[in-house]
Design a protein around this motif. Structure first.
Motif, mmCIF file in Angstrom:
data_model
loop_
_atom_site.group_PDB
_atom_site.id
_atom_site.type_symbol
_atom_site.label_atom_id
_atom_site.label_comp_id
_atom_site.label_asym_id
_atom_site.label_seq_id
_atom_site.Cartn_x
_atom_site.Cartn_y
_atom_site.Cartn_z
ATOM 1 N N VAL A 22 0.915 -0.983 0.059
ATOM 2 C CA VAL A 22 0.060 0.049 -0.040
ATOM 3 C C VAL A 22 0.959 1.154 0.045
ATOM 4 O O VAL A 22 1.880 1.354 0.895
ATOM 5 C CB VAL A 22 -0.880 0.044 1.269
ATOM 6 N N GLY A 23 0.681 2.160 -0.790
ATOM 7 C CA GLY A 23 1.295 3.465 -0.872
ATOM 8 C C GLY A 23 1.049 4.430 0.014
ATOM 9 O O GLY A 23 -0.123 4.512 0.579
ATOM 10 N N LEU A 24 1.835 4.837 0.653
ATOM 11 C CA LEU A 24 1.975 6.061 1.906
ATOM 12 C C LEU A 24 1.905 7.418 1.505
ATOM 13 O O LEU A 24 1.839 8.348 2.285
ATOM 14 C CB LEU A 24 2.720 5.580 3.030
ATOM 15 N N VAL A 25 2.196 7.757 0.123
ATOM 16 C CA VAL A 25 2.444 9.073 -0.176
ATOM 17 C C VAL A 25 0.929 9.383 -0.950
ATOM 18 O O VAL A 25 0.456 9.045 -2.054
ATOM 19 C CB VAL A 25 3.588 9.418 -1.345
ATOM 20 N N SER A 26 0.509 10.637 -0.643
ATOM 21 C CA SER A 26 -0.759 10.991 -1.051
ATOM 22 C C SER A 26 -0.897 12.475 -1.285
ATOM 23 O O SER A 26 0.146 13.263 -1.108
ATOM 24 C CB SER A 26 -1.998 10.761 -0.234
ATOM 25 N N GLY A 27 -1.873 12.828 -2.212
ATOM 26 C CA GLY A 27 -1.961 14.357 -2.399
ATOM 27 C C GLY A 27 -1.014 15.013 -3.212
ATOM 28 O O GLY A 27 -0.659 16.269 -3.312
ATOM 29 N N LYS A 28 -0.218 14.140 -3.999
ATOM 30 C CA LYS A 28 0.786 14.621 -5.178
ATOM 31 C C LYS A 28 0.320 14.454 -6.487
ATOM 32 O O LYS A 28 -0.606 13.349 -6.678
ATOM 33 C CB LYS A 28 1.997 13.817 -4.920
ATOM 34 N N LYS A 29 0.907 15.204 -7.295
ATOM 35 C CA LYS A 29 0.562 14.992 -8.915
ATOM 36 C C LYS A 29 1.912 14.982 -9.468
ATOM 37 O O LYS A 29 2.600 15.961 -9.225
ATOM 38 C CB LYS A 29 -0.280 16.164 -9.312
ATOM 39 N N VAL A 30 2.170 14.092 -10.360
ATOM 40 C CA VAL A 30 3.447 14.095 -11.309
ATOM 41 C C VAL A 30 3.096 14.250 -12.665
ATOM 42 O O VAL A 30 2.159 13.868 -13.255
ATOM 43 C CB VAL A 30 4.022 12.501 -11.064
ATOM 44 N N TYR A 31 3.900 15.126 -13.064
ATOM 45 C CA TYR A 31 3.922 15.590 -14.571
ATOM 46 C C TYR A 31 5.365 14.999 -15.155
ATOM 47 O O TYR A 31 6.254 15.379 -14.859
ATOM 48 C CB TYR A 31 4.002 16.985 -15.027
ATOM 49 N N VAL A 32 5.479 13.953 -16.167
ATOM 50 C CA VAL A 32 6.647 13.482 -16.826
ATOM 51 C C VAL A 32 6.560 14.105 -18.263
ATOM 52 O O VAL A 32 5.657 13.770 -19.148
ATOM 53 C CB VAL A 32 6.405 11.932 -16.692
#
Length: 201
Positions: free
Chosen positions: A128-138
């Motif tokens: 289960v991932g624990l990092v939330s509230g992020k947006k990634v642009y590649v």
């Protein structure tokens, strides 16, 4: 959600890199849209991380109060990179294509931000991932045409990785055929920059 951006530069060409130009364009457009935002830049080529070692992994698995001085220094490398990631809600990544994959410099960064018990955990039903509230642009810069083909190993790998640590909002902008003539390059870069503007808007 804040508008602060972590800009990851990842081109061996430095300032002359196509992915570098795309990240700079993103930052410029973002700050125009969000004038009060803060941008933190990390250049993984100029400030390259060492490859992950058994000693460093051992330092992570040693309780903080039991680490010796060397282990404290080794663990701090990952700790600080994770703190930096968590302090920003938008992560923009310049992504050149080297030999069908990501650069070793970028892999070294990924290896530091994937930490069991910190950015993900194992459960009875799986990780289960624990990092939330992020947006990634590649922002992917490529000499040839790879998007949507079996040779594009980057897209799925990056989706899988960021999903694994809990980040599900990932957007890609592709600038391809950059080594297939000047006209092709200019058209691709112009189209990519237009896409960046649209996504930020």
């Amino acid at each position: 959600m804040s508008n602060n951006v972590l800009a990851i530069y990842n081109s061996l060409m430095g300032e002359n890199g196509n992915s570098t130009a795309l990240v700079k364009q993103f930052v410029q457009d973002w700050q125009h849209k969000h004038p009060n935002s803060e941008v933190t830049s990390r250049d993984l080529v100029q400030n390259a991380l060492p490859h992950l070692s058994l000693a460093e992994m051992g330092a992570w698995m040693t309780p903080a109060e039991q680490r010796n001085e060397e282990q404290q220094q080794l663990a701090a490398l990952s700790d600080n990179l994770i703190k930096e990631l968590l302090a920003h809600d938008v992560i923009v990544i310049g992504m050149p294509l080297y030999n069908f994959g990501i650069s070793s410099q970028f892999k070294a960064w990924l290896d530091r931000i994937a930490r069991a018990g910190v950015t993900f955990k194992y459960t009875e039903t799986g990780p289960v991932g624990l990092v939330s509230g992020k947006k990634v642009y590649v922002l992917a810069a490529r000499g040839g045409l790879y998007q949507g083909t079996d040779k594009d190993t980057q897209t799925k790998y990056l989706q899988d990785f960021f999903n694994f640590i809990g980040i599900s909002e990932i957007e890609f902008v592709y600038a391809e055929a950059l080594a297939m003539g000047d006209d092709s390059k200019q058209q691709a870069l112009a189209a990519a920059k237009q896409q960046i503007q649209q996504k930020i808007a």
